[in-house]
Design an enzyme around this catalytic site. Sequence first.
Site, PDB file in Angstrom:
ATOM      1  N   HIS A  19       0.839  -1.203   0.000  1.00 30.55           N
ATOM      2  CA  HIS A  19       0.000   0.000   0.000  1.00 30.55           C
ATOM      3  C   HIS A  19       0.872   1.250   0.000  1.00 30.55           C
ATOM      4  O   HIS A  19       2.081   1.197   0.228  1.00 30.55           O
ATOM      5  CB  HIS A  19      -0.984   0.022   1.188  1.00 30.55           C
ATOM      6  CG  HIS A  19      -0.387   0.280   2.538  1.00 30.55           C
ATOM      7  ND1 HIS A  19      -1.140   0.583   3.643  1.00 30.55           N
ATOM      8  CD2 HIS A  19       0.897   0.259   2.973  1.00 30.55           C
ATOM      9  CE1 HIS A  19      -0.365   0.757   4.690  1.00 30.55           C
ATOM     10  NE2 HIS A  19       0.874   0.556   4.322  1.00 30.55           N
ATOM     11  N   CYS A  40       5.661   6.432   4.604  1.00 34.10           N
ATOM     12  CA  CYS A  40       4.569   5.619   4.047  1.00 34.10           C
ATOM     13  C   CYS A  40       3.945   6.265   2.812  1.00 34.10           C
ATOM     14  O   CYS A  40       3.061   5.681   2.179  1.00 34.10           O
ATOM     15  CB  CYS A  40       3.507   5.370   5.110  1.00 34.10           C
ATOM     16  SG  CYS A  40       4.212   4.552   6.529  1.00 34.10           S
ATOM     17  N   HIS A  71       4.956   0.157  -0.221  1.00 34.04           N
ATOM     18  CA  HIS A  71       5.701  -0.792   0.610  1.00 34.04           C
ATOM     19  C   HIS A  71       4.719  -1.864   1.043  1.00 34.04           C
ATOM     20  O   HIS A  71       3.507  -1.713   0.874  1.00 34.04           O
ATOM     21  CB  HIS A  71       6.328  -0.079   1.823  1.00 34.04           C
ATOM     22  CG  HIS A  71       5.305   0.553   2.717  1.00 34.04           C
ATOM     23  ND1 HIS A  71       4.757   1.790   2.461  1.00 34.04           N
ATOM     24  CD2 HIS A  71       4.710   0.113   3.848  1.00 34.04           C
ATOM     25  CE1 HIS A  71       3.879   2.084   3.402  1.00 34.04           C
ATOM     26  NE2 HIS A  71       3.821   1.074   4.259  1.00 34.04           N
ATOM     27  N   HIS A 112       3.237  -5.190   3.744  1.00 32.01           N
ATOM     28  CA  HIS A 112       3.078  -5.694   5.117  1.00 32.01           C
ATOM     29  C   HIS A 112       2.594  -7.140   5.080  1.00 32.01           C
ATOM     30  O   HIS A 112       1.895  -7.547   4.144  1.00 32.01           O
ATOM     31  CB  HIS A 112       2.036  -4.883   5.885  1.00 32.01           C
ATOM     32  CG  HIS A 112       2.437  -3.468   6.132  1.00 32.01           C
ATOM     33  ND1 HIS A 112       3.422  -3.117   7.025  1.00 32.01           N
ATOM     34  CD2 HIS A 112       2.000  -2.300   5.585  1.00 32.01           C
ATOM     35  CE1 HIS A 112       3.563  -1.807   7.033  1.00 32.01           C
ATOM     36  NE2 HIS A 112       2.718  -1.277   6.157  1.00 32.01           N
ATOM     37  N   ASP A 157      -4.819 -11.003  -0.795  1.00 30.75           N
ATOM     38  CA  ASP A 157      -3.468 -11.575  -0.703  1.00 30.75           C
ATOM     39  C   ASP A 157      -2.652 -11.280  -1.969  1.00 30.75           C
ATOM     40  O   ASP A 157      -3.125 -11.477  -3.094  1.00 30.75           O
ATOM     41  CB  ASP A 157      -3.557 -13.092  -0.478  1.00 30.75           C
ATOM     42  CG  ASP A 157      -2.212 -13.661  -0.047  1.00 30.75           C
ATOM     43  OD1 ASP A 157      -1.431 -12.951   0.620  1.00 30.75           O
ATOM     44  OD2 ASP A 157      -1.937 -14.835  -0.386  1.00 30.75           O
ATOM     45  N   HIS A 158      -1.434 -10.770  -1.765  1.00 31.25           N
ATOM     46  CA  HIS A 158      -0.510 -10.402  -2.851  1.00 31.25           C
ATOM     47  C   HIS A 158      -1.100  -9.352  -3.788  1.00 31.25           C
ATOM     48  O   HIS A 158      -0.859  -9.383  -5.003  1.00 31.25           O
ATOM     49  CB  HIS A 158      -0.052 -11.652  -3.629  1.00 31.25           C
ATOM     50  CG  HIS A 158       0.936 -12.472  -2.851  1.00 31.25           C
ATOM     51  ND1 HIS A 158       0.551 -13.348  -1.867  1.00 31.25           N
ATOM     52  CD2 HIS A 158       2.277 -12.523  -2.897  1.00 31.25           C
ATOM     53  CE1 HIS A 158       1.624 -13.901  -1.329  1.00 31.25           C
ATOM     54  NE2 HIS A 158       2.693 -13.420  -1.930  1.00 31.25           N
ATOM     55  N   GLU A 167      -0.720  -4.724  11.572  1.00 26.26           N
ATOM     56  CA  GLU A 167      -0.032  -4.263  10.359  1.00 26.26           C
ATOM     57  C   GLU A 167       1.462  -4.592  10.434  1.00 26.26           C
ATOM     58  O   GLU A 167       2.072  -5.023   9.460  1.00 26.26           O
ATOM     59  CB  GLU A 167      -0.236  -2.750  10.214  1.00 26.26           C
ATOM     60  CG  GLU A 167       0.398  -2.176   8.963  1.00 26.26           C
ATOM     61  CD  GLU A 167       0.330  -0.659   8.941  1.00 26.26           C
ATOM     62  OE1 GLU A 167       0.629  -0.029   9.969  1.00 26.26           O
ATOM     63  OE2 GLU A 167      -0.026  -0.117   7.885  1.00 26.26           O
TER      64      GLU A 167
END
Length: 144
Positions: free
Chosen positions: A19, A38, A44, A46, A84-85, A127
């Site tokens: 995100h 951020c 980046h 998580h 996911d991904h 997170e």
Amino acid sequence: MSARPIAHLSRRWSFVAAHRLHVDSLPAEQNREIFGKCNNPYGHGHNYIVQATFSGPVDEATGMVTNLADLDAFAKAELLERYDHQNLNTIKPFLTLVPTTENLAVEVWRIFSAYPHAKLTRIHVEETGNNAFDYFGEGEKEVS
Ligand SMILES: Nc1nc2c(c(=O)[nH]1)N=C([C@H](O)[C@H](O)COP(=O)(O)OP(=O)(O)OP(=O)(O)O)CN2
Ligand SMILES: [Zn+2]
């Protein structure tokens, strides 16, 4: 009719997502000021952990609040396959909403509140090892 004991069941799942914290309507400088590292334009990632809690009567026959197999199937279809991904900024509602973990927790609440077999009472999202967020389905509060 006999009253059944109420129990609270929690289950955890994890997914990997990228995100960038950014508000399109704000100037670049202000975005950097608010979101710091951020706001990096490349984003980046998580390893998010989502924990959902369901509360309800323990079924007399099965001894369960809800069957974990049913819950896992729901989480896979409605949460993991969606996130996911992925890059959160490219998925609704984060096309127009900053993908902070507060907002993610509220969206995950919306998703799990559709689970048909038990009542959702808490969403907990981690997170990083330092940051965790909870949402209990509360309404909006006036802030000054
Ligand atoms: N209120 C919020 N603040 C921040 C959020 C958020 O979702 N809600 N998110 C972030 C970032 O996404 C960020 O990646 C987390 O950074 P940071 O807090 O610095 O992470 P850690 O302290 O766990 O890791 P370090 O890399 O060791 O600093 C920022 N703020
Ligand atoms: Zn982040």
